[in-house]
Enzyme design. Structure first.
Site, PDB file in Angstrom:
ATOM      1  N   CYS A 181      22.214 -12.906 -39.801  1.00  0.00           N
ATOM      2  CA  CYS A 181      23.387 -12.171 -39.315  1.00  0.00           C
ATOM      3  C   CYS A 181      24.660 -12.649 -39.982  1.00  0.00           C
ATOM      4  O   CYS A 181      25.472 -11.839 -40.443  1.00  0.00           O
ATOM      5  CB  CYS A 181      23.492 -12.266 -37.799  1.00  0.00           C
ATOM      6  SG  CYS A 181      23.587 -13.928 -37.144  1.00  0.00           S
TER       7      CYS A 181
ATOM      8  N   SER B  22       9.556  -9.377 -27.464  1.00  0.00           N
ATOM      9  CA  SER B  22      10.171  -9.854 -26.228  1.00  0.00           C
ATOM     10  C   SER B  22      11.442 -10.659 -26.453  1.00  0.00           C
ATOM     11  O   SER B  22      12.160 -10.954 -25.505  1.00  0.00           O
ATOM     12  CB  SER B  22       9.174 -10.709 -25.441  1.00  0.00           C
ATOM     13  OG  SER B  22       8.880 -11.883 -26.160  1.00  0.00           O
ATOM     14  N   GLY B  23      11.728 -10.991 -27.687  1.00  0.00           N
ATOM     15  CA  GLY B  23      12.965 -11.727 -27.975  1.00  0.00           C
ATOM     16  C   GLY B  23      14.162 -10.788 -28.043  1.00  0.00           C
ATOM     17  O   GLY B  23      14.050  -9.587 -27.769  1.00  0.00           O
ATOM     18  N   TYR B  24      15.293 -11.352 -28.422  1.00  0.00           N
ATOM     19  CA  TYR B  24      16.508 -10.546 -28.399  1.00  0.00           C
ATOM     20  C   TYR B  24      16.575  -9.587 -29.583  1.00  0.00           C
ATOM     21  O   TYR B  24      17.014  -8.449 -29.442  1.00  0.00           O
ATOM     22  CB  TYR B  24      17.744 -11.448 -28.365  1.00  0.00           C
ATOM     23  CG  TYR B  24      17.911 -12.179 -27.046  1.00  0.00           C
ATOM     24  CD1 TYR B  24      17.451 -11.627 -25.850  1.00  0.00           C
ATOM     25  CD2 TYR B  24      18.541 -13.412 -26.975  1.00  0.00           C
ATOM     26  CE1 TYR B  24      17.601 -12.279 -24.633  1.00  0.00           C
ATOM     27  CE2 TYR B  24      18.704 -14.075 -25.758  1.00  0.00           C
ATOM     28  CZ  TYR B  24      18.228 -13.501 -24.596  1.00  0.00           C
ATOM     29  OH  TYR B  24      18.393 -14.154 -23.403  1.00  0.00           O
TER      30      TYR B  24
END
Lengths: 341, 341, 341, 341
Positions: free
Chosen positions: B147, B10-12
């Site tokens: 990232c 459900s997260g990004y």
């Protein structure tokens, strides 16, 4: 110096009140309450107040008497606080929705909960200088209208005598994210809210009751969140009883607002800013109003823009204070906005 | 079809995994877990998945066996889940920070909490195809780098043999709001986050340990949140052991990345997009890398940009999956980005 | 492989055509013309095409014969080019406004200049698959509708049989900056355009003629530029001949679009994305349509959102190509959009 | 009242001068020149000046004598105008880059064109109150520094005595789109500029010569355009000669700026605004400065933020005017910034 307090000072409207009152030459801000932040410096929550004050938030329960108290609480919280606060201040200025509608049934109808202090509704004068200046001069309780309601009322006022009787006026509001407050809920998350065209009210936005109450027009209102932090705009479509030429409309708008210090008529034929644009009003107390004629139908498109936290809230409240105290109406409200921004 | 599941969907990062896996021609997404949203449709949380799937979130406790499990949990939660998940999948791809650093002491040092599963650290292969492609081909546990670490490592790799021994490399990261996740906290409020240049890490950003681990360079990293939802950029300053001309550097970059499907060398003399710009990478799996020579000092400014949720997370994970399965490396990763955007 | 060319390939619609055609599995892009950039690489103007092609822009005068030519020229320029291009291609797909209106007088009325090729108007089939799929299957000339016209037509179609005869439908469009093209004029300057709510058309937006032509409804359209690069939304207010319940409306919308690959019905009671939101459609060919009933007046508020460069232009054109060629309609249009963005 | 004129009043710096001077209680703005807009009202270009003035732009050739003339021309244009303007005004305040560097060779080296009025360089006092207050009190010619130079100089000043001799200081600047002026070129197009992290100067940004001239430090400067209209931030990395604890640094910063009306030290351990953030300075004349210690290397990360058009230009110029005239230094500069914004 007039002694003032802000109750509910950690929110966005509350913070804007602090900013304006700290810069007001005839006012001493002596209390700012916040249950959550009690004991912390105002500038820990509102970083723009650094170097402007050393004040800390206090507990709302400890509020002393003040000349004027501004109440920037959320809906229903305001209703609960007002009875007590009316005794604490010579003048109470409420910025919540709770005392805007004169009729408790209309309130219940639009907000879905009953009004718990209906007996106090009559004591409040609407905090809209352009329509209630005389009453405000002696008011002991003021209820500042909603930001989009203020914009719509000011856009529509010159047209009220011209509107086709019984015809429906549509109001389309667009608003920045500060309008939904400081609550850290998913609706306000940057990654979700950024760049939206979020039609959060396709019809029946709550502000329409206020607009009807003040203008007498039958109004249906929609509203969309768009990418902005501050700023609200309304675009209203008004069927007229008879065709009107642009020159007549312009005269009516100018006549209506000639002496108003914070309403400018912006209705040009050309240019990037030919109609009211909120962004250049950021931080200012202006409400720009304008219009265009729909040649094919004869309807008028009336437009208004303002900063939802200033003329749509805290600035309007300070303007009311100035009227109430008999001070020049623009005192402390001199910032005229930026370009570019 | 290979059967895959996403834990923490459900997260990004989880949502981005769902998007990529649903569009992947050799994969069947058969489970997506979320404690909070169990029972609800995936597209109720990720509206871009409408019409792409009828799947609902399931409880993580009920996870069945799958060929591959992707874990998109927050830090420390991942550590707690991994021991169990390693038994559920032939290959586990973890996107949290928990298994990125080989040394548990370095982990404790950078993250402030001890590692609770240090005995498993050795099982994880770093999920960076450009440096660990061979190992990934047979890995049963993959740990996808952060990232900005991915961006920095790819920007710096061609320079490693040229860097002045012992000299400090500075890495300055800039990142959009999706990088801080889906948590509805004040840090992520639109009205606060909008338009910022928020230097949230003036020095010592956690990703520097990963960069040092992979490149061997002594790195100090700062990071700033800027106005964007997706996108990360790093600007690295690298003192060289001896002066290098631009042509030599270009050749090194091109040699290093010639065969890489998702690294492009962008180092032009002119143009709006002459150096890596994240916005045109939105949704794509490219990492653009570039450089410029500082004529006066001889240092090289190395730059990289990527979409923090794609090449900086979910896309990189899918690229690792493709390598692990022996599929063409670009499978399911064909979207090349938009202009303008 | 079908051989295609794009005339006017340096603009934003042109660039989006290049992106889609380069990723299309049954198409070979063999020419992209631009007077201004002839001789330069496509990716020097459209940086998202790096590594996707080595093609350079060519002079429009040198255009050879192609199976299909896409024309992405500005208004009036298209009129001048079309007669010649019709001989160069088995099928010509025009994305300008010049061949959208069947009646040259309506064109002159809305655009202020006479039509210079009225004899060709009949040859063009409207490039809207949802209303002209059969004709498109054999069309040799296609005219793709305007972005907000497409949105409005798709929002309104299910309501046409229900609308009160003769009643005025209002359409309010909101659009990002890419809609005004690549021209470096003050209107498009970042510092001026950023954060606006620019009501550039308070009434009488040109797209209303297209909407009326296709739906038969009497339409008045306003339009506002808001902060976004891509994305368009329309909000339409439709008085009905008789009251309709939400369930009936929902059924009509679902029936109307059940088999459409690129129209989704989005009309939920709750949620951040309960009505069509353009931002999650960035890069995708979906047009999301939805509705809400105004309980007090019985009118329907119909909403649509799309990416103005994709379903509002280049993607719609490729969808028409697919129909014309008898290919699966979604070929090359698989990108479904991002969340968050 | 002191009589002032603005030459080059249609640009962004010029418009900001108009705004501040119109609100200044001791100044009468009697001329604003613009070749392009001569004869048009000021508010036709700067809509925030509506209701603030009825003045129109005049031809620069017709400039009469004034007490003070502000020159907001572009580079090289300023050099050509200054010789004539020095005769027109008792005090000339130049906001261009042309008279910032004392050494014409350094100018030629950084700007690529020779200086055409080197004999006048000595007449200009740097328009930075924090370093040249005494000289400004009697200056007849003032040259206001560049926006990022001002920020960097103010961030670095307290560290100058501590910096490691000969060590390189890196300055990384980030800036909004108003910094590149009002020119309608592709670089400033909304669709291209929106959401960027555009590293337009990877090394050798022109402002580094000013920083070195004032601080004596060896500086290398990079700069990135980020999403904002107003606002600039610099992040500087300064190797120290000996380790310094945070308390000592804080004392130095506070000592350095204790009496400065427009420099605030912002260096907190926590909070969204713990280090200088430009957005809350929009419209204000503050420069916030802060610092953090890099524990591992001992270097200091020094940070500053300001509104590039105010403290980075027009506001700084007005502060210089106040000093020159012997007025309270904050006169006309009272706006303290907004939150949220």
């Amino acid at each position: 110096m007039t002694d003032v307090a802000v109750v509910g000072a950690s929110g966005y409207i509350g913070g804007e009140l602090l900013r304006l009152l700290l810069g007001h030459p005839r006012v001493r801000l002596s209390a700012a309450t916040s249950t959550r932040y009690a004991g912390r410096r105002l500038d820990s929550v509102h970083p723009n107040l650094r170097d402007q004050t050393d004040l800390t938030f206090s507990e709302p329960e400890r509020l002393a008497d003040h000349d004027v108290v501004f109440l920037a609480a959320s809906r229903t919280a305001a209703m609960a606080l007002v009875p007590r606060l009316l005794d604490r201040a010579k003048c109470l200025v409420d910025l919540s929705p709770d005392f805007r509608l004169r009729d408790p049934d209309t309130y219940a109808d639009h907000y879905g909960t009953p009004h718990t202090a209906p007996e106090l509704l009559d004591r409040f004068v609407p905090g809209l200088p352009e329509s209630h200046r005389t009453d405000l001069a002696s008011a002991d309780a003021v209820s500042v209208p909603g930001c989009m309601a203020t914009a719509a009322i000011l856009a529509l006022r010159p047209l009220v005598p011209l509107a086709a009787p019984g015809a429906l006026v549509t109001v389309d509001g667009r608003i920045g994210s500060s309008g939904s407050g400081v609550g850290a809920t998913q609706v306000n998350l940057h990654a979700e809210r950024s760049g939206v065209m979020r039609l959060f009210a396709p019809a029946g936005h709550r502000h329409e009751a206020e607009i009807t109450q003040t203008t007498g027009l039958a109004v249906r209102m929609s509203a969309t969140g768009v990418e902005a932090v501050r700023g609200a705009q309304v675009v209203c479509r008004v069927p007229l009883a008879r065709p009107c030429r642009e020159a007549e409309l312009r005269r009516r708008y100018l006549d209506c607002y000639r002496d108003e210090p914070f309403v400018r008529v912006v209705a040009q034929r050309r240019g990037l800013y030919r109609l009211p644009e909120p962004k250049i009003l950021t931080g200012s107390n202006f409400c720009d109003v304008g219009f265009a004629v729909d040649d094919r139908t004869g309807a008028v498109v009336a437009v208004a823009a303002l900063d939802n936290l200033v003329k749509g809230g805290a600035g309007n409240a300070v303007q009311c204070l100035n009227i109430r105290m008999g001070w020049p109406e623009s005192t402390g409200l001199g910032f005229a906005g930026l370009h570019p921004i």
